[in-house]
Enzyme design. Structure first.
Site, PDB file in Angstrom:
ATOM      1  N   HIS A 162       0.830  -1.213   0.000  1.00  0.00           N
ATOM      2  CA  HIS A 162       0.000   0.000   0.000  1.00  0.00           C
ATOM      3  C   HIS A 162       0.866   1.265   0.000  1.00  0.00           C
ATOM      4  O   HIS A 162       0.652   2.187  -0.793  1.00  0.00           O
ATOM      5  CB  HIS A 162      -0.919  -0.004   1.233  1.00  0.00           C
ATOM      6  CG  HIS A 162      -1.572   1.318   1.452  1.00  0.00           C
ATOM      7  ND1 HIS A 162      -2.579   1.791   0.631  1.00  0.00           N
ATOM      8  CD2 HIS A 162      -1.341   2.299   2.368  1.00  0.00           C
ATOM      9  CE1 HIS A 162      -2.934   3.000   1.042  1.00  0.00           C
ATOM     10  NE2 HIS A 162      -2.205   3.337   2.086  1.00  0.00           N
ATOM     11  N   HIS A 167       1.187   4.904  -2.535  1.00  0.00           N
ATOM     12  CA  HIS A 167       1.631   6.282  -2.275  1.00  0.00           C
ATOM     13  C   HIS A 167       2.888   6.712  -3.043  1.00  0.00           C
ATOM     14  O   HIS A 167       2.932   7.823  -3.543  1.00  0.00           O
ATOM     15  CB  HIS A 167       1.859   6.501  -0.783  1.00  0.00           C
ATOM     16  CG  HIS A 167       0.587   6.538   0.015  1.00  0.00           C
ATOM     17  ND1 HIS A 167      -0.321   7.565  -0.089  1.00  0.00           N
ATOM     18  CD2 HIS A 167       0.070   5.659   0.920  1.00  0.00           C
ATOM     19  CE1 HIS A 167      -1.348   7.337   0.731  1.00  0.00           C
ATOM     20  NE2 HIS A 167      -1.139   6.185   1.348  1.00  0.00           N
ATOM     21  N   GLU A 208      -6.180   9.302  -0.417  1.00  0.00           N
ATOM     22  CA  GLU A 208      -6.323   7.861  -0.119  1.00  0.00           C
ATOM     23  C   GLU A 208      -7.379   7.174  -0.987  1.00  0.00           C
ATOM     24  O   GLU A 208      -7.159   6.074  -1.460  1.00  0.00           O
ATOM     25  CB  GLU A 208      -6.680   7.639   1.360  1.00  0.00           C
ATOM     26  CG  GLU A 208      -5.537   7.839   2.344  1.00  0.00           C
ATOM     27  CD  GLU A 208      -4.463   6.759   2.319  1.00  0.00           C
ATOM     28  OE1 GLU A 208      -4.598   5.746   1.613  1.00  0.00           O
ATOM     29  OE2 GLU A 208      -3.447   6.968   3.016  1.00  0.00           O
ATOM     30  N   SER A 227      -3.859   0.410  -4.570  1.00  0.00           N
ATOM     31  CA  SER A 227      -3.023  -0.661  -4.011  1.00  0.00           C
ATOM     32  C   SER A 227      -3.864  -1.866  -3.600  1.00  0.00           C
ATOM     33  O   SER A 227      -3.339  -2.816  -3.052  1.00  0.00           O
ATOM     34  CB  SER A 227      -2.254  -0.142  -2.789  1.00  0.00           C
ATOM     35  OG  SER A 227      -3.153   0.286  -1.784  1.00  0.00           O
TER      36      SER A 227
HETATM   37 FE   LIG Z   1      -2.326   5.294   2.933  1.00  0.00          FE
END
Ligand SMILES: [Fe+2]
Length: 291
Positions: A162, A167, A208, A227
């Site tokens: 993730h 990110h 997010e 992700s």
């Molecule tokens: Fe995150």
């Protein structure tokens, strides 16, 4: 995002200086003593790390590198269909390893020349004020463990898949990186916990879990969707709402399920205007009037 505390496994330090990650009974790695020992060792790397020092390398097993390779392969296919062009281009620019888990130090060194962002290791939940505040300085706190190999496409907590695929790829794009920095500057500016929580919710529903219209389709730019092997196939069917600061800042979410309310920007410019503009100018008073 105070709720986020529930999905990071708590980390405790013992009297003899040991670091223990407390996995819940339902965690896929709960009964795997070898995995748990590795989790403790990786958490200790973060606990003992000092900003400015290189991030120590974590040891991973072959099975774990295989998890990374298969998740990377599958997500790459899905990104072509579901991710924004800006994200796909940024991922190309970053050039993460495909066949093995990159070390966070390596991610940091790939990222810094592109947008100035560097990675910092996190053992578990980082206090909100710290996590968001240091974004203003170009630092991103990241966990370093990987999910349990028995369930390669599932994780109950944010792992290195993730943090890096979601990110770091986004942080490699100039325009997304600028938005992360603005979130950090906003977090630094406010004093009340309520205002900080409001800012963190805007972050949650955008960087997010944000989606946007691109070439007449809904595409994702949020790290949580990009992700997640399962969620990326589902987001188009969720309750999609127009980008609205007050609504994002006051809508509750459940971190333990797929996000069923998402906010759509009409374009990257629209996201920059609405969300970047909000973060640029917000303070305790302006947020109190919205909340
Ligand atoms: Fe995150």
């Amino acid at each position: 995002m105070f709720e986020e505390a529930q999905y990071f496994a708590p980390v405790a330090t013992t009297e003899d200086g040991g670091v223990v990650v407390e996995l819940s009974r339902s965690h896929p790695g709960f009964a795997d003593e070898v995995y748990r020992a590795r989790r403790n060792a990786i958490a200790a790397l973060a606990v003992n790390h000092t900003v400015g020092e290189p991030i120590p390398a974590a040891e991973y097993t072959e099975q774990e590198h295989e998890v990374w390779a298969s998740v990377t392969r599958e997500l790459k296919i899905k990104h072509r269909k579901y991710a924004t062009q800006e994200y796909v281009d940024a991922a190309e620019r970053l050039g993460l390893p495909q066949e093995r888990i990159p070390q966070l130090q390596e991610v940091s060194e790939l990222l810094e020349p592109l947008t100035g962002f560097r990675y910092l290791p996190a053992a578990g939940l980082v206090p909100l004020r710290t996590f968001y505040g240091v974004l203003a300085d170009g630092y991103f706190h990241s966990t370093q463990y990987i999910r349990h190999h028995s369930v390669p496409f599932y994780t109950p907590e944010p792992d290195v898949v993730h943090e890096v695929i979601g990110h770091a790829n986004a942080l490699a794009g100039d325009r997304y990186a600028a938005l992360y920095r603005k979130a950090g500057e906003a977090a630094r500016r406010v004093e009340t916990d309520a205002a900080l929580e409001f800012i963190s919710k805007i972050f949650w529903f955008t960087l997010e879990f944000g989606v946007m219209t691109e070439q007449n389709e809904l595409r994702a730019y949020g790290a949580g969707i990009l992700s997640s092997y399962g969620e990326i196939e589902e987001f188009r069917g969720m309750d999609i709402r127009d980008l609205d600061i007050r609504e994002m800042g006051t809508t509750a979410y459940d971190i333990t399920k797929y996000q069923d309310v998402l906010f759509r920007a009409e374009s990257l410019e629209h996201l920059e205007d609405v969300v970047g503009g909000f973060w640029d100018g917000c303070d305790d008073d302006s947020i109190a009037r919205l909340a």
